[in-house]
Write an enzyme that holds these catalytic residues in place. Structure first.
Site, PDB file in Angstrom:
ATOM      1  N   GLY D 148       0.831  -1.202   0.000  1.00  0.00           N
ATOM      2  CA  GLY D 148       0.000   0.000   0.000  1.00  0.00           C
ATOM      3  C   GLY D 148       0.859   1.243   0.000  1.00  0.00           C
ATOM      4  N   CYS D 149       0.259   2.372  -0.360  1.00  0.00           N
ATOM      5  CA  CYS D 149       1.021   3.612  -0.464  1.00  0.00           C
ATOM      6  C   CYS D 149       1.469   4.114   0.906  1.00  0.00           C
ATOM      7  CB  CYS D 149       0.212   4.677  -1.204  1.00  0.00           C
ATOM      8  SG  CYS D 149      -1.460   4.924  -0.573  1.00  0.00           S
ATOM      9  N   TYR D 150       0.517   4.277   1.838  1.00  0.00           N
ATOM     10  CA  TYR D 150       0.916   4.702   3.182  1.00  0.00           C
ATOM     11  C   TYR D 150       1.925   3.721   3.788  1.00  0.00           C
ATOM     12  CZ  TYR D 150      -2.911   8.216   3.535  1.00  0.00           C
ATOM     13  OH  TYR D 150      -3.746   9.293   3.377  1.00  0.00           O
ATOM     14  N   THR D 152       4.128   1.803   2.449  1.00  0.00           N
ATOM     15  CA  THR D 152       5.467   1.944   1.874  1.00  0.00           C
ATOM     16  C   THR D 152       6.218   3.090   2.538  1.00  0.00           C
ATOM     17  OG1 THR D 152       4.806   1.025  -0.262  1.00  0.00           O
ATOM     18  CG2 THR D 152       6.736   2.471  -0.262  1.00  0.00           C
TER      19      THR D 152
END
Lengths: 337, 337, 337, 337
Positions: D148-150, D152
């Site tokens: 996921g972006c957060y 990472t």
């Protein structure tokens, strides 16, 4: 009707003050001044004031200003205010100072602002102009130290629990985010559109000069030593501040009790609004207004408080006008609808 | 592999050039220079280049730069370029100049830029670096005058009909809108975030210095005198230009014919794209790319042409790299994917 | 004191109306309605109205609304307004309609909006609510067709020369740019932040439904047929419209005369401001206000007029309140400071 | 040369994948699919891909896609991916899944995503595609769960101290801020420009579904139980995430040692960059790149870590391509310059 002067009228807070005072039913702007190359009608410098505020913005002449006004707003950089505030006070004019010069004990001020304090005489009598804390003292003061923008958002969010966090030894973590007008109207590459737009920037982490202001006021209010960790960020918006505040749940009341407490404290306040449990405010809820909105959520063992204000209004000029209203016996909301 | 130098590396176009050249499979950046307080690795000045471009950005020393490169990009303000271009040319280095100094006949330049031209010798041999117009000449040139950002968006949109509008005596109305990086990286109040965000501003209406550049190039291309009316606006975005161009339909071909004509002219161009009839491009279609997208619509008796580019790429540094590719026999798209 | 109802209170214009009316010293909001899933206090739907507007926003019940108010604002989509306006008028309530339903002759309306007009009876008596044009008629009207946002910016900019352009056969070219709230509060991919931010988009070029509104009003005002070419663009800002208008200088008066003419026409208008010759207004000059600022420049043989408004205020809700003020004999600026 | 398919090509991450893969020297896009009303060339749906990616975007037909590709990227919503991943794996195709479906143990997944996991068979073999943690396992995997972006941004910032914080019993406070493309391309009022622009919004405070992902991965990496407090905010920018992380200094190494540690861990990583002590990165440093930049500052007894990524690149599609490079033996930076 009160006659008011704005000194430092050409910055963002000065301009906002002029706007609020122009709308005010009981105030008349009788003098505008600033460091200007060429004196000219304010509406010529800022065409948004055409057909509204046409008086000339002049270079500051203390005598001239004092002659035409009852109250003076100083929207000046820190270290400059303390040169002029004494002169107006000595002429019997009430002063509302938007700089940091009268907010802190001189020792703290000198440590964080890196300059000698030059007006310790009046400093001792200055009242910190947060109406929710000092309404009575504001009423009778000659010199108001109008609070900083970040401190307003943080102190209002922590006042009701200041005693609890002092007792529990909690140092809240405050992650604040501010719009770019908070840095003033300046020719500066870091404030250029190309550097701020589509960006987010963390600066002065845990060493911003507004941190001792928060600690000083919360310590006084709680009767002991309160520490905070304060980390500001620059947002790509014009106006608004959000402070997200983190504290361990241990040592604080449960969520429902906290909300009750905050409601008790702020219910009669005209410009503070508490959200229902778990609901958090956003910046657009207060942009363009003098409100401070506060939401509280307890989750995962943390108490999370989100507080939002408009940095130019409740964080500066709106609060200054609120202070004027209190000092003058006007309706506290006058000019701030 | 070609060795390249960027002079003026710390502005927006300089930085963009460094980015394109770093990605370029056939180019090696051997020198970066600018007016700097302190020489330092480029990646220290601009941390976005860490692990990418670590060479030191120095104050300009013409001999030193010339010794290590085959080609020089001048990303300098106008009037400064013409001081340095001759020195590099005399040392046998090819020069791509991103300023306005070599784009116009000296009389026109002096009228619009208000200074004497100091390098008329090389001016006569400079090639206007619009590949779609001058590809063959660019190939063999020692000195490229890289086109202005607004002119690129407008000239590409009008080239196919330049002859028609000359004959019909049409002076197109060009309403352009540009992102804020077009004004360069500068400490300036009008470019501050608080002044540009949520705003739109019209400036230098029908007297911007890019207007004679458009007229000069279109006149040459059409074999006669072409006039345009050019009015630029400052947009609250970082990058991108849109030019909306208005011409009476009378004197021009019908819509279908126009689209056919534009497709004929640009079909093989790697960086110009024509939309189907009536479909107009938007800035996000080209932001971050070297493309110029053009849409044509005929409605209410008017021919309306919308042209969009990224002002830092096709409007400046991308086009400069495209010119380098042509001059060096590289794939024209190298480094510009 | 007047009792007012807002129908369609949950859109951007509805919300702005509630804000203006709440600040108004002579108006009391007695009813808010909209198509809602769940009736709730307005301050619960829009927390920015807490401690300000707490009455419940209900689904529309015409009888109930009519019983509690003297005047009704319809902030509804076009085609919906004409279903409800007649009902309120029949109950003796004055109506200010913010939709397009009563702005145009039925034939023009049906052509451009693609639906049958269902209330031709009241259409004939509706007054186009542009105070600068129709103040006297507005005073005595039961039904106001509040002008469109783009038309307000363009008609005010052209009214003083409407006769001249008709006589000279000039069809002005109008390049308009609007903030995203102009499209309403909608769940729509093209209006999503990721599609609008850092973008600029031209749409409905020379075939937008506001064009016939401009032509109709300007034709009536000039006593003949006036045509305009109108091309709107979507700006990445929340509020504000700029219209840049191009006309050949031939057929019009010289610059100084034009400025004099505009000043003569608008000098006593509370919400129109004319700039000195050559000075052009920007959107931030009027954002958050009910002003229309107009600048005129003559250059390169063209007359260029730039007109800016806040689309939600002078372009919609502010103008609606201005109309209410006129209809009710209030100070025309009440609630609009 | 590898043949790749993108399933879900019309969302923001899909589009970004197509862009990266188009630029990739070793990849050929052989299939694009999505839920579409009408199959059409990708360049027609997204004109920014004209003259770049012209193949048709079709509705998904698993057999057809599997026939033409070696590797499949699933840019689908969670719960949808797990319906299709097994089908491609059974046909011998490697799968990189950008949804959350294969990132968590099924019990955790089912608790936080509120649905039954339907492909437990492959879930056990899926590799969490964070190259800095799992490079060797990624190399040999058939199924990558792209982070996921957060997570990472947060996991990379905490990996080097995961053991220390586990031992010291520290639950870091993570205040994250993300651009609006992180929420996907959706017709939704809360994502409309008028709601996001000039705003900041805190949501799902300490109960966002990305929190267990961070805790799961950090716990595995540290060999024990790690807890975090995670509070995300929606920023008015298109792309970029900043995570500001707070930990008490007690229990952690002093600043210099920490920087050394981070440098040791990440020195050879192509896409992680550590700043010198006290220097903090900003979003524009990484926007448009696959880098994660990390800065560490110790002040007032707190360790403050700031981590920034581009949510669409290192936070999604760039990282997916990095994983493809590792799986295919390509240069890890290919297509990601």
């Amino acid at each position: 009707m009160i006659k008011v002067a704005v000194v430092g009228a050409t910055g963002y807070t000065g301009e906002e003050l002029v706007d609020c005072l122009h709308k005010h039913p009981e105030a008349e702007i009788t003098s505008l001044s600033a460091l200007v190359d060429k004196e000219a009608p304010f509406s010529e410098m800022f065409p948004r004031f055409r057909k509204k505020v046409d008086i000339t913005c002049e270079n500051l002449d203390v005598d001239k200003v004092a002659n035409v006004c009852d109250m003076v707003f100083l929207a000046l950089p820190h270290t400059v205010s303390m040169k002029f505030a004494p002169k107006f006070i000595e002429k019997g004019k009430k002063v509302i100072d938007l700089s940091a010069d009268y907010r802190l004990p001189s020792t703290v001020y000198e440590e964080w602002y890196g300059v000698k304090h030059m007006d310790k005489e009046h400093l001792v009598d200055a009242v910190y102009g947060l109406p929710e804390l000092n309404r009575a003292a504001i009423k009778d003061s000659m010199l108001i130290a109008n609070p900083g923008c970040y401190p307003t958002s943080v102190i209002l969010a922590l006042l009701p629990v200041a005693g609890m966090i002092r007792e529990a030894g909690i140092a809240p973590i405050v992650d604040s985010k501010s719009g770019a007008t908070g840095a003033g109207r300046k020719a500066s590459i870091p404030l250029a559109f190309g550097e701020v737009d589509e960006n987010l920037k963390c600066y002065k982490a845990n060493e911003h000069q507004h941190m001792p202001e928060m600690e000083h006021v919360l310590s006084l209010a709680s009767g002991g030593d309160v520490k905070v960790n304060f980390v500001p960020h620059l947002l790509p918006i014009r106006r608004g501040i959000m402070s997200t505040i983190y504290m361990p749940g241990k040592g604080l009341s449960p969520a429902k009790k906290l909300i009750e407490l905050y409601n008790d404290v702020y219910d009669n306040e005209p410009f503070v609004r508490i959200r229902p449990e778990g609901e958090l405010p956003q910046i657009l809820d207060v942009a363009g207004t003098n409100f401070c909105d506060i939401g509280i959520k307890v989750a995962g063992g943390m108490v999370i408080i989100v507080s939002v204000i408009d940095n130019l209004l409740k964080g500066a000029s709106g609060q200054a006008v609120q202070n004027m209203n209190i000092m003058s016996g006007f309706n506290e909301k006058a000019g701030l609808l």
